[in-house]
Design a protein around this motif. Structure first.
Motif, PDB file in Angstrom:
ATOM      1  N   VAL A 149       0.855  -1.185   0.000  1.00  0.00           N
ATOM      2  CA  VAL A 149       0.000   0.000   0.000  1.00  0.00           C
ATOM      3  C   VAL A 149       0.895   1.241   0.000  1.00  0.00           C
ATOM      4  N   ASP A 150       0.594   2.189  -0.877  1.00  0.00           N
ATOM      5  CA  ASP A 150       1.450   3.375  -1.007  1.00  0.00           C
ATOM      6  C   ASP A 150       1.397   4.267   0.225  1.00  0.00           C
ATOM      7  N   ARG A 151       0.197   4.418   0.795  1.00  0.00           N
ATOM      8  CA  ARG A 151       0.086   5.260   1.980  1.00  0.00           C
ATOM      9  C   ARG A 151      -1.157   4.894   2.775  1.00  0.00           C
ATOM     10  N   ALA A 152      -1.107   5.205   4.053  1.00  0.00           N
ATOM     11  CA  ALA A 152      -2.235   4.973   4.949  1.00  0.00           C
ATOM     12  C   ALA A 152      -2.631   6.289   5.594  1.00  0.00           C
ATOM     13  N   VAL A 153      -3.929   6.549   5.638  1.00  0.00           N
ATOM     14  CA  VAL A 153      -4.487   7.703   6.339  1.00  0.00           C
ATOM     15  C   VAL A 153      -5.273   7.148   7.524  1.00  0.00           C
ATOM     16  N   ILE A 154      -4.828   7.467   8.732  1.00  0.00           N
ATOM     17  CA  ILE A 154      -5.427   6.917   9.943  1.00  0.00           C
ATOM     18  C   ILE A 154      -6.189   8.033  10.637  1.00  0.00           C
ATOM     19  N   VAL A 155      -7.514   7.949  10.588  1.00  0.00           N
ATOM     20  CA  VAL A 155      -8.374   9.008  11.095  1.00  0.00           C
ATOM     21  C   VAL A 155      -8.915   8.611  12.465  1.00  0.00           C
ATOM     22  N   GLY A 156      -8.734   9.484  13.423  1.00  0.00           N
ATOM     23  CA  GLY A 156      -9.228   9.231  14.769  1.00  0.00           C
ATOM     24  C   GLY A 156      -8.198   8.631  15.697  1.00  0.00           C
ATOM     25  N   ALA A 157      -6.970   8.421  15.216  1.00  0.00           N
ATOM     26  CA  ALA A 157      -5.944   7.790  16.054  1.00  0.00           C
ATOM     27  C   ALA A 157      -5.565   8.693  17.217  1.00  0.00           C
ATOM     28  N   ARG A 158      -5.442   8.090  18.388  1.00  0.00           N
ATOM     29  CA  ARG A 158      -5.122   8.862  19.581  1.00  0.00           C
ATOM     30  C   ARG A 158      -4.232   8.093  20.544  1.00  0.00           C
ATOM     31  N   THR A 159      -3.726   6.945  20.117  1.00  0.00           N
ATOM     32  CA  THR A 159      -2.830   6.203  20.988  1.00  0.00           C
ATOM     33  C   THR A 159      -1.944   5.268  20.171  1.00  0.00           C
ATOM     34  N   GLY A 160      -0.758   5.004  20.714  1.00  0.00           N
ATOM     35  CA  GLY A 160       0.185   4.101  20.064  1.00  0.00           C
ATOM     36  C   GLY A 160       1.477   4.069  20.865  1.00  0.00           C
ATOM     37  N   SER A 161       2.291   3.079  20.596  1.00  0.00           N
ATOM     38  CA  SER A 161       3.589   3.006  21.257  1.00  0.00           C
ATOM     39  C   SER A 161       4.529   4.064  20.677  1.00  0.00           C
ATOM     40  N   GLU A 162       5.649   4.279  21.355  1.00  0.00           N
ATOM     41  CA  GLU A 162       6.630   5.244  20.846  1.00  0.00           C
ATOM     42  C   GLU A 162       7.128   4.837  19.473  1.00  0.00           C
ATOM     43  N   ALA A 163       7.370   3.543  19.271  1.00  0.00           N
ATOM     44  CA  ALA A 163       7.841   3.063  17.970  1.00  0.00           C
ATOM     45  C   ALA A 163       6.777   3.279  16.893  1.00  0.00           C
ATOM     46  N   GLU A 164       5.516   3.133  17.247  1.00  0.00           N
ATOM     47  CA  GLU A 164       4.443   3.366  16.279  1.00  0.00           C
ATOM     48  C   GLU A 164       4.381   4.829  15.855  1.00  0.00           C
ATOM     49  N   TRP A 165       4.514   5.730  16.816  1.00  0.00           N
ATOM     50  CA  TRP A 165       4.492   7.146  16.458  1.00  0.00           C
ATOM     51  C   TRP A 165       5.691   7.508  15.588  1.00  0.00           C
ATOM     52  N   GLU A 166       6.815   6.865  15.812  1.00  0.00           N
ATOM     53  CA  GLU A 166       7.977   7.080  14.942  1.00  0.00           C
ATOM     54  C   GLU A 166       7.685   6.583  13.536  1.00  0.00           C
ATOM     55  N   ARG A 167       7.034   5.416  13.423  1.00  0.00           N
ATOM     56  CA  ARG A 167       6.660   4.902  12.095  1.00  0.00           C
ATOM     57  C   ARG A 167       5.626   5.805  11.442  1.00  0.00           C
ATOM     58  N   ALA A 168       4.734   6.363  12.239  1.00  0.00           N
ATOM     59  CA  ALA A 168       3.693   7.248  11.708  1.00  0.00           C
ATOM     60  C   ALA A 168       4.260   8.542  11.159  1.00  0.00           C
ATOM     61  N   ALA A 169       5.486   8.891  11.548  1.00  0.00           N
ATOM     62  CA  ALA A 169       6.118  10.109  11.046  1.00  0.00           C
ATOM     63  C   ALA A 169       6.672   9.938   9.634  1.00  0.00           C
ATOM     64  N   ASP A 170       6.700   8.716   9.119  1.00  0.00           N
ATOM     65  CA  ASP A 170       7.182   8.481   7.758  1.00  0.00           C
ATOM     66  C   ASP A 170       6.205   9.060   6.743  1.00  0.00           C
ATOM     67  N   THR A 171       6.694   9.281   5.533  1.00  0.00           N
ATOM     68  CA  THR A 171       5.900   9.980   4.518  1.00  0.00           C
ATOM     69  C   THR A 171       4.726   9.172   3.996  1.00  0.00           C
ATOM     70  N   ASP A 172       4.709   7.854   4.244  1.00  0.00           N
ATOM     71  CA  ASP A 172       3.607   7.034   3.739  1.00  0.00           C
ATOM     72  C   ASP A 172       2.464   6.901   4.737  1.00  0.00           C
ATOM     73  N   VAL A 173       2.508   7.675   5.830  1.00  0.00           N
ATOM     74  CA  VAL A 173       1.444   7.640   6.842  1.00  0.00           C
ATOM     75  C   VAL A 173       0.977   9.063   7.135  1.00  0.00           C
ATOM     76  N   GLU A 174      -0.334   9.244   7.176  1.00  0.00           N
ATOM     77  CA  GLU A 174      -0.944  10.499   7.623  1.00  0.00           C
ATOM     78  C   GLU A 174      -1.872  10.177   8.779  1.00  0.00           C
ATOM     79  N   VAL A 175      -1.696  10.868   9.886  1.00  0.00           N
ATOM     80  CA  VAL A 175      -2.541  10.670  11.055  1.00  0.00           C
ATOM     81  C   VAL A 175      -3.416  11.902  11.241  1.00  0.00           C
ATOM     82  N   VAL A 176      -4.719  11.676  11.322  1.00  0.00           N
ATOM     83  CA  VAL A 176      -5.676  12.749  11.574  1.00  0.00           C
ATOM     84  C   VAL A 176      -6.254  12.530  12.964  1.00  0.00           C
ATOM     85  N   ALA A 177      -5.893  13.375  13.910  1.00  0.00           N
ATOM     86  CA  ALA A 177      -6.351  13.240  15.290  1.00  0.00           C
ATOM     87  C   ALA A 177      -7.856  13.497  15.376  1.00  0.00           C
ATOM     88  N   PRO A 178      -8.523  12.967  16.402  1.00  0.00           N
ATOM     89  CA  PRO A 178      -9.969  13.183  16.525  1.00  0.00           C
ATOM     90  C   PRO A 178     -10.370  14.647  16.469  1.00  0.00           C
TER      91      PRO A 178
END
Length: 276
Positions: A149-178
């Protein structure tokens, strides 16, 4: 049978498939009851929808029943993906009802989208959870890293491990907070995802547990049902597959009721955009 899913398989434009996987739930189990529960709590909904001027029973929906799981999660996902791929090869859109979020992997494998749009409280970007790469806490990571998958848009995310937030900072992930979701939805235009194929996944724990308490891992401060509905409406015209997951039997039907409604919203909006 999902209410209104009265079309024969050969003539269907949409195919409901239940996937009652309940193998890696980390807190409150019960997703094995999700598909039947969603069907049950959709029974009271009117067939006619004034917004789209459509009857759900006229959209060409078929319910193929449940694809029963077994202990080998990876093998089950391969089998489920094959079942869903047969739907896409027939030119229909799969509507997958979970089951734990891991089943989204099979839907994405079958549809092969460019973009995964997920409503979820959790990032689900772990490489493994308790040593298990097939945990429901890893599904978005598996879709990105293993399915291309080229990219993931995660809408409503509000929790994750430190390693997950580091992965979420990559260009293929967009996080939209609630708290950013309404502005993000309002900022989408008609050309959003216009050149890309999309798969839409709704984990009901993306909603605030006050609205959908019947789920395995509740996380406060989530989306309102209208925000989840508007997300589905925004994505549906460009989506080639849909699922709603993580409903269990630990409430009075609130989670199942919203899940069934979101499935219907997806089908109605997709059909209207397709000229149906």
């Amino acid at each position: 049978m999902f209410p209104g899913a009265t079309t024969d398989r050969e003539a269907a434009s949409y195919v409901v498939v239940g996937a009652p996987l309940d193998a890696t739930t980390t807190f409150q189990p019960g997703t094995r009851f999700g598909p039947d529960r969603v069907r049950r709590f959709a029974e009271t909904y009117d067939d006619y929808d004034d917004r789209t001027e459509s009857r759900f029973s006229a959209l060409g929906v078929h319910d193929a029943g449940d694809t029963r799981p077994w202990d080998d999660v990876e093998a089950y996902l391969d089998h489920l993906a094959a079942e869903l791929r047969s739907v896409t090869l027939d030119g229909a859109v799969p509507l997958l009802v979970g089951g734990e979020h891991t089943v989204t992997y099979a839907g994405v494998e079958a549809v092969d989208p460019d973009v995964l749009v997920v409503c979820d409280a959790h990032l689900d970007l772990r490489d493994a959870y308790d040593g298990n790469p097939w945990s429901h806490a890893c599904v978005t990571r598996r879709c990105l890293d293993d399915l291309g998958v080229d990219r993931a848009v995660i809408v409503g995310a509000r929790t994750g491990s430190e390693a997950e937030w580091e992965r979420a900072a990559d260009t293929d992930v967009e996080v939209v907070a609630p708290e950013e979701t309404r502005a993000w939805l309002d900022g989408l235009d008609a050309d959003a995802f216009n050149t890309e194929s999309v798969y839409c996944s709704v984990d009901v724990d993306g909603l605030d547990p006050g609205f959908a308490p019947g789920t395995g891992t509740m996380e406060p401060f989530g989306l309102a049902p209208r925000e989840a509905r508007d997300l589905v409406r925004a994505v549906a015209p460009r989506a080639d597959g849909f699922d709603v997951v993580e409903v269990n039997d630990r409430d009075d039907g609130q989670a199942a009721a919203v899940a069934g409604k979101l499935l219907r919203e997806f089908a109605r909006t997709h059909a209207a955009a397709d000229g149906g």
